[in-house]
Design a protein around this motif. Structure first.
Motif, PDB file in Angstrom:
ATOM      1  N   ARG A  96      12.624 -30.671  45.983  1.00  0.00           N
ATOM      2  CA  ARG A  96      13.517 -31.556  45.238  1.00  0.00           C
ATOM      3  C   ARG A  96      13.097 -33.016  45.402  1.00  0.00           C
TER       4      ARG A  96
ATOM      5  N   GLU B 216      12.143 -35.061  41.823  1.00  0.00           N
ATOM      6  CA  GLU B 216      13.097 -36.010  41.245  1.00  0.00           C
ATOM      7  C   GLU B 216      12.482 -37.332  40.790  1.00  0.00           C
TER       8      GLU B 216
ATOM      9  N   LEU C 199      16.842 -37.931  35.236  1.00  0.00           N
ATOM     10  CA  LEU C 199      17.884 -36.927  35.104  1.00  0.00           C
ATOM     11  C   LEU C 199      19.180 -37.552  34.585  1.00  0.00           C
TER      12      LEU C 199
ATOM     13  N   HIS D 260      22.045 -35.922  34.917  1.00  0.00           N
ATOM     14  CA  HIS D 260      22.989 -35.535  35.951  1.00  0.00           C
ATOM     15  C   HIS D 260      22.189 -35.060  37.157  1.00  0.00           C
ATOM     16  N   PRO D 261      22.679 -35.266  38.364  1.00  0.00           N
ATOM     17  CA  PRO D 261      21.945 -34.840  39.566  1.00  0.00           C
ATOM     18  C   PRO D 261      21.681 -33.342  39.553  1.00  0.00           C
TER      19      PRO D 261
ATOM     20  N   ARG E 263      19.353 -28.605  34.220  1.00  0.00           N
ATOM     21  CA  ARG E 263      19.653 -29.997  33.908  1.00  0.00           C
ATOM     22  C   ARG E 263      18.657 -30.511  32.879  1.00  0.00           C
TER      23      ARG E 263
ATOM     24  N   TYR F  15      17.180 -26.060  39.583  1.00  0.00           N
ATOM     25  CA  TYR F  15      17.038 -26.169  41.036  1.00  0.00           C
ATOM     26  C   TYR F  15      17.713 -24.974  41.698  1.00  0.00           C
TER      27      TYR F  15
END
Length: 466
Positions: A35, A39, A44, A46-47, A54, A74
């Motif tokens: 992760r 990231e 993104l 949204h997380p 997502r 995820y």
């Protein structure tokens, strides 16, 4: 062999979809830093959240501009394929874009995954046993729906569930013998020889039945080859075309049309078959046809090679001509099973030639007409019956590769040795050595005691990204 990678600390990355362009391409990361690495490459909305997709934009880290839109999933440990943190980035299937994500992931600390390393991590974490891990690759490599169904059952643990009660009986017997030895001074009775023999025979019988599934399981997994042989103009190529259901081989009235072997893959009840149409067999001394030229001589030599190497041989006879000495030689000399096809039965009754063949051959005979299609369904069933040898096609658990079969064979050999030891009144301590050898063999089947070298050989066959 390359050094064994660190399977506990490294975060690995790979492209999980086939090479080339496509509608979708997936980059997969697995490991504690999956992760953290993924990231920064994404914008993104949204997380990331466990087990949720997502929407994101793939960023060009040099300009901070958007390169593509993506769907990112995820999976938090241990609820993932590898039992580690896993991130999958699904973008448009541009090789340039996928390679960019791969390189950026490596630059951020990930390591390129080796062949089958994602599945190997699933095995090492205990999420899959070795038979299930092998089934993953079988499912990927499946070319028929039947193969996929068998692989899916193995992946679901059908083989493991079948072996578990057999292993439990063996462990129970070992425990009873160990207890009798360790606590002899406490008046714990030793198992009588006849009881030990009965229990070993029961375990041996279950494993023998299981081991016999390999003949069919190997065929389901790998398929088989079928060589169509016979005299010139017997109708081999016409039968070949009927079996493949299209005009694949050239057919003419002139004998000897086929020179080089013609091959085609088909499926019989979900089992892959490689058909080989061969040149007509005849000797140089045969005066009924034109003399052999060099090309035909080479073709006949290749036909004999195909006949020797094929799993099934289909001998085609012409019902309109007398049985030739070439055919008689094959019928009487060959010790291997094959099918005899009496072709062109629409032109003349075949009772005479069939009766003559049945007098000198135990091989299965089928009467066909490649012209009308009569007997083709019966021929397909005869081929299937011969190769499966009445195997339990509905069997839910099969031994499908040589490694699995050898493990069971080793267990059976150790149990047989234990039976001989009991009959010879050898002390229980020595009988236990054979029983432990059988247990070790069963452990190698599921991977409980498999060596690193064997694991490397198994997972190196996988594609990268799986």
């Amino acid at each position: 062999m390359s050094p064994t990678p660190d399977l506990t600390e490294d975060t690995i990355v790979a492209i999980a979809t086939p090479s080339g362009r496509g509608g979708i391409g997936i980059v997969r990361l697995s490991g504690s830093a999956a992760r953290t690495i993924a990231e920064p490459l994404l914008k993104l909305r949204h997380p990331l959240a466990p087990a949720q997709a997502r929407f994101a934009e793939v960023l060009d880290t040099a300009t901070n501009e958007t390169l593509d839109e993506a769907v990112v999933t995820y999976f938090a440990a241990p609820h993932s394929y590898t039992s580690e943190d896993v991130v999958e980035i699904a973008t448009h299937g541009s090789p340039v874009l996928l390679d960019y994500l791969l390189r950026q992931s490596v630059a951020a600390g990930a390591r390129l995954a080796e062949h089958g390393e994602f599945t190997q991590r699933a095995f090492l974490s205990g999420r899959l046993d070795l038979t299930q891990a092998e089934a993953v690759n079988d499912l990927i490599e499946a070319t028929t729906l039947h193969q996929a169904r068998i692989a899916a059952r193995q992946l679901g643990g059908s083989l493991s569930r079948l072996i578990a009660p057999i292993k439990e009986k063996l462990i129970s017997l070992i425990a009873a013998l160990e207890a009798g030895i360790d606590f002899a001074e406490d008046d714990i009775d030793l198992l009588p020889a006849n009881e030990i023999t009965t229990q070993i025979k029961a375990i041996h019988a279950s494993l023998t039945t299981f081991e016999q599934t390999f003949a069919y399981g190997r065929i389901v997994r790998d398929g088989f080859t079928l060589a169509i042989i016979g005299r010139p103009n017997a109708g081999k190529s016409s039968l070949f075309n009927r079996l493949v259901q299209r005009d694949r081989a050239i057919v003419t009235a002139a004998p000897g049309t086929t020179r080089d072997p013609v091959t085609e893959r088909i499926s019989l009840e979900g089992i892959p078959v490689e058909l080989i149409d061969t040149a007509g067999l005849r000797h140089t001394s045969d005066t009924s046809n034109k003399p052999l030229d060099e090309a035909e001589s080479i073709g006949i030599a290749k036909s004999r090679e195909a006949m020797a190497e094929a799993d099934v041989v289909l001998l085609v006879l012409d019902a309109t001509t007398p049985l030739h000495q070439e055919d008689e030689a094959i019928l009487t000399a060959s010790t291997r099973p094959f099918l005899v096809v009496i072709n062109k039965h629409d032109l003349i009754p075949t009772t005479g030639i069939a009766h003559r063949i049945s007098d000198q051959s135990a091989h299965t005979m089928v009467e066909t007409s490649a012209l009308t299609g009569a007997g083709i369904s019966e021929l397909r069933q005869a081929i299937l019956s011969l190769i499966t040898d009445n195997a339990p096609i509905s069997e839910t658990a099969l031994l499908t590769n040589l490694r699995q079969q050898q493990a069971v064979t080793s267990a059976l050999a150790a149990l047989s040795q234990a039976l001989r030891a009991v009959a010879a009144t050898i002390p229980h301590e020595m009988i236990l050595l054979d029983l432990y050898a059988a247990l070790h063999a069963l452990d190698t089947l599921t991977g409980a005691t498999t060596t690193d070298d064997i694991l490397h050989l198994i997972f190196n066959k996988f594609c990268i990204g799986k």
